[in-house]
Scaffold this active site. Sequence first.
Site, short mmCIF file in Angstrom:
data_model
loop_
_atom_site.label_atom_id
_atom_site.label_comp_id
_atom_site.label_asym_id
_atom_site.label_seq_id
_atom_site.Cartn_x
_atom_site.Cartn_y
_atom_site.Cartn_z
N GLY A 290 0.84 -1.20 0.00
CA GLY A 290 0.00 0.00 0.00
C GLY A 290 0.87 1.25 0.00
N ARG B 27 1.37 -5.15 -5.56
CA ARG B 27 1.56 -6.36 -4.77
C ARG B 27 1.74 -7.48 -5.80
NH1 ARG B 27 -2.72 -3.68 -1.45
NH2 ARG B 27 -1.73 -3.12 0.50
N GLY C 17 5.80 -2.14 3.79
CA GLY C 17 5.44 -2.73 5.09
C GLY C 17 5.95 -4.15 5.23
N ASP C 18 5.29 -4.94 6.07
CA ASP C 18 5.83 -6.27 6.38
C ASP C 18 5.89 -7.20 5.16
OD1 ASP C 18 3.08 -6.44 6.31
OD2 ASP C 18 2.89 -7.67 8.11
N SER D 14 6.39 -6.33 2.10
CA SER D 14 7.53 -5.88 1.29
C SER D 14 8.84 -6.32 1.94
CB SER D 14 7.51 -4.36 1.18
OG SER D 14 6.23 -3.93 0.82
N THR E 8 4.32 2.35 5.84
CA THR E 8 2.94 1.87 5.89
C THR E 8 2.15 2.75 6.85
OG1 THR E 8 1.48 0.11 6.73
CG2 THR E 8 3.74 0.07 7.52
N ILE E 9 0.93 3.09 6.48
CA ILE E 9 0.14 3.94 7.40
C ILE E 9 -0.26 3.16 8.65
CG2 ILE E 9 -0.77 5.46 5.60
CD1 ILE E 9 -3.48 3.93 5.91
N ASP E 10 -0.16 1.82 8.60
CA ASP E 10 -0.69 1.00 9.70
C ASP E 10 0.13 1.09 11.00
OD1 ASP E 10 -2.54 0.23 7.86
OD2 ASP E 10 -1.75 -1.80 7.58
N ASP F 14 2.35 -0.92 12.00
CA ASP F 14 2.19 -2.26 12.56
C ASP F 14 3.49 -3.04 12.66
OD1 ASP F 14 2.48 -2.49 9.84
OD2 ASP F 14 0.87 -3.94 9.57
N ARG G 258 -17.92 15.67 13.18
CA ARG G 258 -18.49 16.06 14.47
C ARG G 258 -19.47 17.23 14.32
NH1 ARG G 258 -14.29 16.88 17.01
NH2 ARG G 258 -14.11 14.89 18.05
N ARG H 235 -26.52 13.25 16.75
CA ARG H 235 -26.28 11.87 16.30
C ARG H 235 -24.94 11.35 16.82
NH1 ARG H 235 -27.90 13.23 10.09
NH2 ARG H 235 -30.11 12.68 10.22
N ARG I 200 -5.89 -3.43 9.84
CA ARG I 200 -6.48 -4.77 9.91
C ARG I 200 -6.11 -5.50 11.19
NH1 ARG I 200 -4.24 -6.02 4.07
NH2 ARG I 200 -2.67 -4.73 5.05
N ILE J 243 -9.13 8.19 1.71
CA ILE J 243 -8.92 9.60 2.08
C ILE J 243 -7.79 9.71 3.09
CG2 ILE J 243 -9.98 11.49 3.42
CD1 ILE J 243 -12.62 10.74 1.98
N GLN J 244 -7.71 8.71 3.99
CA GLN J 244 -6.68 8.78 5.03
C GLN J 244 -5.28 8.44 4.50
OE1 GLN J 244 -7.46 5.30 7.93
NE2 GLN J 244 -8.95 5.13 6.29
O1 F6P Z 1 -1.46 -1.84 4.70
C1 F6P Z 1 -1.91 -0.59 4.35
C2 F6P Z 1 -3.40 -0.58 4.09
O2 F6P Z 1 -3.77 0.75 3.82
C3 F6P Z 1 -4.28 -1.18 5.19
O3 F6P Z 1 -4.52 -0.32 6.27
C4 F6P Z 1 -5.52 -1.53 4.42
O4 F6P Z 1 -6.24 -2.54 5.07
C5 F6P Z 1 -4.98 -1.99 3.11
O5 F6P Z 1 -3.71 -1.36 2.96
C6 F6P Z 1 -5.84 -1.66 1.92
O6 F6P Z 1 -5.27 -2.23 0.81
P1 F6P Z 1 -5.62 -1.84 -0.69
O7 F6P Z 1 -4.77 -0.71 -1.09
O8 F6P Z 1 -5.27 -3.07 -1.47
O9 F6P Z 1 -7.08 -1.51 -0.74
#
Ligand code: F6P
Length: 320
Positions: free
Chosen positions: A11, A72, A102-103, A105, A125-127, A129, A154, A162, A171, A250-251
Amino acid sequence: MKRFGVLTSGGDTPGMNAAIRAVLKAGLNKGYNVMGIYHGFAGLIEGRIKQLQYPDVHSIIDRGGTILRTARSEEFRSEEGQEKAVQVMQAYNMDGLIVIGGDGSFNGANALAKRGICTIGIPGTIDNDLGYTDFTIGFDTAVNNVMSEISKIRDTMRAHDRVGVVEVMGRNCGDIALWAGLAGPADIILLPESPLSWDEAAKQLTMNKLKGRLTSMVIIAEGAGHADDFVDFLKAHTDVEAKAVVLSYIQRGGDPSTSDRVLATRLGAKAVDLLESHQGGRAVGIRNNAIIDVSFEEALNTTKKFNEELYRLNDIMSKF
Ligand code: F6P
């Protein structure tokens, strides 16, 4: 002239471009030719390779995504794919390879290191992790992106009394939800690692409503379930009105934050130092604000610790 390659894989993450820029500039500074490998390991196998020059990285420190593209690769998981990659490395006279990802890779990078290629990993990686490093490139930007969306959500949740249920990526590791939840702030954070059940979360939201807190924010990491499902669960078990928002890509896009740019620059330069001293099979990272490097085995086998302290802190912050 010495030569090495650089690729991005898995990613994409904001700050990958800043890392590519740092790798190129640090490489040029040491007299290397730096080859850009496009589309990750898939591109390596297919020889999608071009020498990078300074203008290629001009004005990219502030851009999200990756100029080298990413992918990938199924083929690279096989022995034949990895052997092909080694042959391409040799055909292009590349003595080393820097892999930003990330892992997954890092597993690929490690496979090449075991085949004799001097390979260095940079955590992107944004995760967040990877347990061996305090932070990965892209995490800080992703959290900032989530925070700015939470504040917009908000406003409208508050206007209608709400509950906003915001789903973020992650994940197996809920760091994005945890940090964005604490800073957002969120009243409830649901994480893959967290002990809070949906039932308990629903009870808490009902209590909030009874106490007169008519609007609440919930942040849920994708590994803890989906926002839509949690909203349906609330509909079935409570009388709170909730709306789901999935932040998705978006994130992961947008300009990298200052922290990510600085981290990417430090890690990129360190990776080139390691290549120069032929210390392959290693991943760079950051611990207590010092740049470190560890073997791929250590990088891949260090279990990511759940930050219980931050999680408990949010309990206190959301109580009053
Ligand atoms: O590992 C980075 C990540 O953004 C995860 O947070 C997310 O679950 C996944 O990649 C989404 O993968 P893709 O880009 O294949 O939709």
